[in-house]
Design an enzyme around this catalytic site. Structure first.
Site, PDB file in Angstrom:
ATOM      1  N   GLU A 133       0.853  -1.198   0.000  1.00 44.73           N
ATOM      2  CA  GLU A 133       0.000   0.000   0.000  1.00 44.73           C
ATOM      3  C   GLU A 133       0.890   1.249   0.000  1.00 44.73           C
ATOM      4  O   GLU A 133       1.929   1.273   0.680  1.00 44.73           O
ATOM      5  CB  GLU A 133      -0.827  -0.059   1.292  1.00 44.73           C
ATOM      6  CG  GLU A 133      -1.800   1.073   1.531  1.00 44.73           C
ATOM      7  CD  GLU A 133      -2.497   0.943   2.907  1.00 44.73           C
ATOM      8  OE1 GLU A 133      -2.005   0.166   3.764  1.00 44.73           O
ATOM      9  OE2 GLU A 133      -3.534   1.594   3.101  1.00 44.73           O
ATOM     10  N   LYS A 187      -9.544   2.201  -1.779  1.00 45.51           N
ATOM     11  CA  LYS A 187      -9.756   1.542  -0.474  1.00 45.51           C
ATOM     12  C   LYS A 187     -11.090   1.963   0.139  1.00 45.51           C
ATOM     13  O   LYS A 187     -11.329   3.157   0.376  1.00 45.51           O
ATOM     14  CB  LYS A 187      -8.603   1.912   0.455  1.00 45.51           C
ATOM     15  CG  LYS A 187      -8.566   1.158   1.777  1.00 45.51           C
ATOM     16  CD  LYS A 187      -7.289   1.535   2.546  1.00 45.51           C
ATOM     17  CE  LYS A 187      -7.115   0.759   3.831  1.00 45.51           C
ATOM     18  NZ  LYS A 187      -5.857   1.133   4.522  1.00 45.51           N
ATOM     19  N   CYS A 194      -5.080  -3.435   2.558  1.00 44.87           N
ATOM     20  CA  CYS A 194      -4.779  -3.442   3.992  1.00 44.87           C
ATOM     21  C   CYS A 194      -6.019  -3.673   4.872  1.00 44.87           C
ATOM     22  O   CYS A 194      -6.560  -4.758   4.860  1.00 44.87           O
ATOM     23  CB  CYS A 194      -4.044  -2.148   4.358  1.00 44.87           C
ATOM     24  SG  CYS A 194      -3.066  -2.327   5.904  1.00 44.87           S
ATOM     25  N   VAL A 221       0.137  -2.353  10.610  1.00 49.18           N
ATOM     26  CA  VAL A 221       0.753  -2.033  11.894  1.00 49.18           C
ATOM     27  C   VAL A 221       0.170  -2.919  13.003  1.00 49.18           C
ATOM     28  O   VAL A 221       0.821  -3.146  14.013  1.00 49.18           O
ATOM     29  CB  VAL A 221       0.590  -0.534  12.261  1.00 49.18           C
ATOM     30  CG1 VAL A 221       1.449   0.336  11.350  1.00 49.18           C
ATOM     31  CG2 VAL A 221      -0.860  -0.087  12.212  1.00 49.18           C
TER      32      VAL A 221
END
Lengths: 270, 270
Positions: free
Chosen positions: A38, A109, A151, A178
């Site tokens: 991404e 997205k 993501c 993350v």
């Protein structure tokens, strides 16, 4: 079919350098389909909408998409890559798909994560499948059906499910993870939909404004039976090419009685 | 709130023996809510519809549900248990919920696995949430919202999602797992919906007709953050009580920007 993922650390704002790095990783291996992370060209953690607007590019005219198209033509490959897209006054967290004949598709997205909501507009395009062709080992060409998600879309089971219902063989999944759960969760996504997934994540730490984010690496290629065919290291850049047969994703019958899609009891679903 | 799971091996057809075994496990611990395996009273692998009909019971009049009600009254607890239900000429793979005031609800498995389709009728009841009360540590009573799903329902993300959208704090999940992926997948189910799950599985091997099935144990209590709070052994009977706070499942906001339910982009879902 040879599918590849590139796991890199991107330097914030240094588009040309990041694109060159990704291209050089891809040039070192042959694949029919590549997935990059991404926002691989810009870096992830913007600190203002103006900054995001400045680094975003029109699709397909922008320099990143054009560089990817040149590489796809040169190497006769397909590339899915996450970039910041500018369209009129809106900025999207997008992924492009390009191939040997040029630009194919863009996905924006749908499920924006955390501060992305400050700079990006949520996607306004439906999930979609593209047919891409690759050389058969027996001669001639075969077709793979690929869908894009980005993501955080992973945490909403409806993303992968929608792509599977549309006929995806392979989920192309550029990421900047993350949180830690995604690689294991992609096993569930692949099992419940019997699809392949190519999760290309980034590595490294980015400090911008008050946020310090560390990306978890672990880019992953997952099979329709839930096997982890490849998982990259946590902290190192990586490039990997895996031989897969997209047809393994087409038979949703998991035994003589059960089919993952036709067994759905939609009238009871919320 | 104290929630418990019972992992047992059931002897095929020996309803009284199986019920007594489950009751004795429960009597050895105190809990506000118990979950027992799927078809815990009859055993799993029927070989004819007639056999299933013979072992199935009316709900709530049948002896198993009545025995569970007596225990729930005695121990002031709630019990979710998988049984074969007879309703008119139809047989369902069902689970009952009983409490200190008696019978509360029945759920009929929507997604039948493998040969279950030969003996059972697929569920005809919607997913539903029941409020059950338990003593607060500070005095007074608290309420937990529980929903039922059975075994193979797990592979369809719509099952847990529907229960979460209806407001479930806790997924009660009687199971007879033979495939290996479910315990890990329940982590994904709990994360994506921020709910607790109590998966009560059986152990042992059952040979009936030509089928020999081995159940994988690993009964599991999973938290809304995807933590495995308890996982039982593969081959041994087990009983476990865990303290949980159902309220942890109520805030679907995972950071200042993201909510697992309101962030859904339903108009783009198939």
């Amino acid at each position: 079919m040879k599918v590849g993922i590139v796991q890199i650390d991107s330097a914030f704002g240094e588009i040309q350098k990041n694109v060159e790095k990704a291209l050089s990783h891809m040039a070192s291996h042959a694949a029919d389909l590549w997935v990059l992370p991404e926002l691989f060209n810009t870096g992830y953690q913007f600190i203002s909408k103006e900054e995001a607007a400045k680094l975003a590019e029109a699709v397909p005219e922008g320099p990143t998409t054009q560089a990817l198209i040149r590489e796809a033509k040169r190497a006769k490959t397909h590339i899915v890559a996450g970039i910041a897209e500018r369209s009129g006054r809106k900025i999207y967290n997008a992924s492009v798909l390009v191939g040997p004949k040029g630009f194919i598709a863009v996905y924006r997205k749908l499920h924006l994560f955390y501060e992305e909501k400050r700079w990006f507009t949520p996607g306004n395009l439906p999930f979609k499948i593209e047919n891409i062709s690759y050389p058969s080992p027996k001669g001639g060409r075969m077709t793979a059906r690929i869908g894009m998600m980005i993501c955080f879309d992973w945490i909403f089971p409806e993303s992968a499910r929608s792509l599977a219902l549309l006929g995806a063989d392979i989920l192309c999944h550029p990421s900047n993870l993350v949180l830690t759960h995604c690689p294991d969760a992609m096993v569930t996504r692949c099992l419940e939909n019997r699809v392949f997934a190519l999760t290309a994540n980034r590595v490294g730490t980015e400090t911008r404004g008050k946020e310090k984010l560390t990306y978890i690496g672990k880019s992953q290629i997952t099979s329709p039976r839930g096997q982890v065919l490849y998982r990259a290291a946590e902290k190192k850049e990586a490039v990997w090419v895996q031989e897969i047969d997209p047809k393994e994703a087409r038979n949703k019958q998991i035994n003589a009685y059960n089919n993952l899609l036709t067994d759905r009891k939609t009238r009871f679903y919320r």
